[in-house]
Design an enzyme around this catalytic site. Structure first.
Site, PDB file in Angstrom:
ATOM      1  N   CYS A  25      58.987 -32.046  -7.382  1.00 14.08           N
ATOM      2  CA  CYS A  25      60.285 -31.796  -7.994  1.00 14.08           C
ATOM      3  C   CYS A  25      61.503 -32.363  -7.282  1.00 14.08           C
ATOM      4  O   CYS A  25      61.507 -32.577  -6.081  1.00 14.08           O
ATOM      5  CB  CYS A  25      60.550 -30.312  -8.192  1.00 14.08           C
ATOM      6  SG  CYS A  25      59.151 -29.481  -8.943  1.00 14.08           S
TER       7      CYS A  25
ATOM      8  N   GLY B 262      59.437 -36.463  -9.847  1.00 14.20           N
ATOM      9  CA  GLY B 262      58.727 -35.678 -10.858  1.00 14.20           C
ATOM     10  C   GLY B 262      58.847 -36.340 -12.207  1.00 14.20           C
ATOM     11  O   GLY B 262      59.952 -36.669 -12.630  1.00 14.20           O
TER      12      GLY B 262
ATOM     13  N   ASN C 219      62.152 -26.722  -5.647  1.00 14.85           N
ATOM     14  CA  ASN C 219      61.369 -27.815  -5.075  1.00 14.85           C
ATOM     15  C   ASN C 219      60.640 -27.258  -3.863  1.00 14.85           C
ATOM     16  O   ASN C 219      61.280 -26.769  -2.933  1.00 14.85           O
ATOM     17  CB  ASN C 219      62.288 -28.971  -4.665  1.00 14.85           C
ATOM     18  CG  ASN C 219      61.556 -30.098  -3.936  1.00 14.85           C
ATOM     19  OD1 ASN C 219      62.151 -30.795  -3.130  1.00 14.85           O
ATOM     20  ND2 ASN C 219      60.291 -30.282  -4.216  1.00 14.85           N
ATOM     21  N   GLY C 220      59.300 -27.343  -3.896  1.00 11.86           N
ATOM     22  CA  GLY C 220      58.522 -26.828  -2.777  1.00 11.86           C
ATOM     23  C   GLY C 220      57.325 -26.069  -3.296  1.00 11.86           C
ATOM     24  O   GLY C 220      56.890 -26.261  -4.438  1.00 11.86           O
TER      25      GLY C 220
ATOM     26  N   ASP D  88      51.737 -47.599   2.416  1.00 10.82           N
ATOM     27  CA  ASP D  88      52.322 -46.425   3.070  1.00 10.82           C
ATOM     28  C   ASP D  88      51.267 -45.385   3.416  1.00 10.82           C
ATOM     29  O   ASP D  88      51.408 -44.644   4.381  1.00 10.82           O
ATOM     30  CB  ASP D  88      53.396 -45.795   2.171  1.00 10.82           C
ATOM     31  CG  ASP D  88      52.817 -45.377   0.840  1.00 10.82           C
ATOM     32  OD1 ASP D  88      52.295 -44.262   0.738  1.00 10.82           O
ATOM     33  OD2 ASP D  88      52.847 -46.186  -0.099  1.00 10.82           O
TER      34      ASP D  88
END
Ligand code: SF4
Length: 485
Positions: A22, A48, A123-124, A369
């Site tokens: 998010c 997101g 967010n989390g 990455d």
């Protein structure tokens, strides 16, 4: 502490291997609040892509609109103008967790409770959501979503919290794990960040002097706002018509847990996250990677898009030419699920066009990455080989990912992580490269402008700074909910 597996779907795209959960945006007092929210979440679409939502307030009540899909698919100018009135609002973009890609889970969650309407954007990931939810369900509470976020609304509505002079700090003290949160009430916006500071949250000011908040500073840039400061770990920032005020619900933890993967992969390179520019952090990681694992080669090729900054650093440090040998097709969607390896290999060919003239007969250093499950990486390496690459030396700008994340990133489960219980040599064999090297943990941390003690490295090191409530918490929660829907 290593935790058991989560249920996952069979999708195999690299974007699905590492999903951020998010992006947030909020603004107070601006005439074009809905449009600013749209722009703020549009700029954070990379955080997101499964649902998007905006809630606004006209000072009396809240208005909301959310839908599945990209920000541009969910909102039209008519919706922004007619359905989202008011001078303040919050917006959200979301990836679902497994089994939860449903409209009911789109945020901001808009609810009415005894104190009036509230909208919440998160967010989390709350590691104690399962315990709290069971407790509340035991008292007869009915949940309407499968998200961990909904428990926050139930905590807000709890009578012993409602009767407090300032309920929010009491509510937030019940939460464990990673949370950057925005709350919209008719008369105020509140922004809060967990005491470890897992996820970013920045405060800015628009050109017209209105306060705004965003997960990433690229959203502030997108609306022409100026960065002011971060919301501090353990802090609540209240924004209303009188301005901005700050209070604490907890002290910042002595040892923080900023998610280093934000810099490795997730965040927009233009953003400053935890006070450090993401592109420059990635470039430093690429330089460090070159110092640690140089090999004879003809050129350095980035794996688009997130490997680009690290590849640039690698090329600068090594003195080798930097070649854009792989061109991404930006219009291939992210939402299809492919049944077998052959289809996945073909999908890679659709997503990535290789410039044969740049790779044929060459000894390539390919910089990516991260490698999560390995199957997508293998498809990419096969495509390079088919285009005539003589040697492929894969260099990865973070250490091997051996553990799941419980703090808001949907990695594959431990057993599906290619590096789980495999040596680097075994991984090199699996993904079919001549040599493979990862950036060391110390090397990666040396590129961060943060003390090591304030970084979360759990997915690499297995050191989880916030304990998970029970070993099966997250998967059990998902399974429970799947039965319901
Ligand atoms: S476990 Fe990894 S992805 Fe998750 S918060 Fe920590 S550093 Fe970030």
């Amino acid at each position: 502490m290593v935790h058991p597996l989560r249920v996952i779907t069979s999708d195999t795209h690299d974007e699905y291997e590492k999903k951020e959960k998010c992006g947030l945006f909020g603004v107070w007092g601006a005439a074009d609040a809905a449009t600013l929210c749209f722009q703020g979440i549009f700029a954070q679409q990379h955080r997101g892509q499964e649902s998007a939502g905006i809630a606004t307030t006209d000072g009396v009540t809240l208005h909301g609109h959310a839908g599945m899909g990209l920000v541009s698919q969910v909102f039209s100018s008519r919706i922004l103008k007619e359905d989202l009135p008011g001078r303040s609002g919050i917006g959200h973009v979301r990836y679902s967790t497994t089994g939860s890609s449903k409209l009911c889970n789109a945020q901001p969650l808009l609810r009415e409770y005894s104190m009036g309407p509230v909208a919440v954007a998160h967010n989390g990931n709350l590691v104690n959501a399962q315990l709290l939810r069971r407790e509340y369900e035991g008292h007869g509470h009915i949940f309407q979503t499968t998200t961990d976020t909904e428990i926050i609304v139930h905590l807000l509505a709890k009578p012993t919290h409602v009767e407090k002079h300032d309920p929010l700090p009491h509510v937030l003290r019940h939460l464990q794990g990673a949370f950057s949160l925005l709350f919209l009430f008719p008369n105020r916006l509140e922004a809060a960040r967990d005491p470890h500071g897992f996820r970013p949250l920045s405060i800015g000011k628009t050109r017209d002097g209105h306060w705004c908040v965003a997960s990433e500073t690229c959203a502030l840039d997108a609306i022409g706002a100026t960065y002011v400061r971060d919301v501090e770990p353990g802090e609540i920032v209240r924004i209303d018509d009188s301005g901005l005020t700050s209070r604490r619900f907890a002290d910042a933890e002595e040892e923080g847990a900023r998610c280093v993967f934000e810099h490795v992969y997730f965040a927009n390179p233009a953003s400053n996250v935890f006070g450090q520019n993401v592109h420059l952090a990635r470039e430093a990681m690429g330089r460090q990677l070159a110092r640690e694992s140089m090999v004879e080669a003809d050129c350095v090729i980035p794996m688009p898009d997130s490997g680009r900054s690290a590849a640039l650093g690698f090329a600068k440090e090594s003195g080798l030419p930097f070649e854009e040998g792989i061109v991404p097709n930006r219009f291939v969607g992210r939402t299809f699920i492919l049944p077998d390896q052959g289809a996945r290999d073909r999908a890679v060919a659709m997503k990535l066009n290789i410039i044969t003239e740049l790779v044929r007969g060459k000894r390539l250093i390919v910089v990516d990455d991260s490698v999560v499950r390995g199957t997508t990486t293998r498809s990419k390496m096969r495509a390079l080989r088919a285009a005539g690459a003589r040697e492929i030396h894969l260099r990865v700008s973070c250490p091997p990912i051996r553990h799941p994340c419980f703090y808001g990133i949907d990695f594959a489960t431990a057993q599906q992580l290619i590096a789980h219980n495999r040596t680097v040599e075994e991984i090199a064999q699996f993904i079919e490269v001549d040599t493979l090297a990862y950036l060391s943990l110390d090397g990666m941390l040396s590129c961060m402008d943060l003390p090591d003690k304030d970084c979360c490295t759990a997915c690499w090191s297995g050191q989880y700074k916030v304990p998970i409530d029970s070993p099966t918490s997250k998967s059990a929660f998902e399974r429970e909910q799947l039965k319901m829907f």
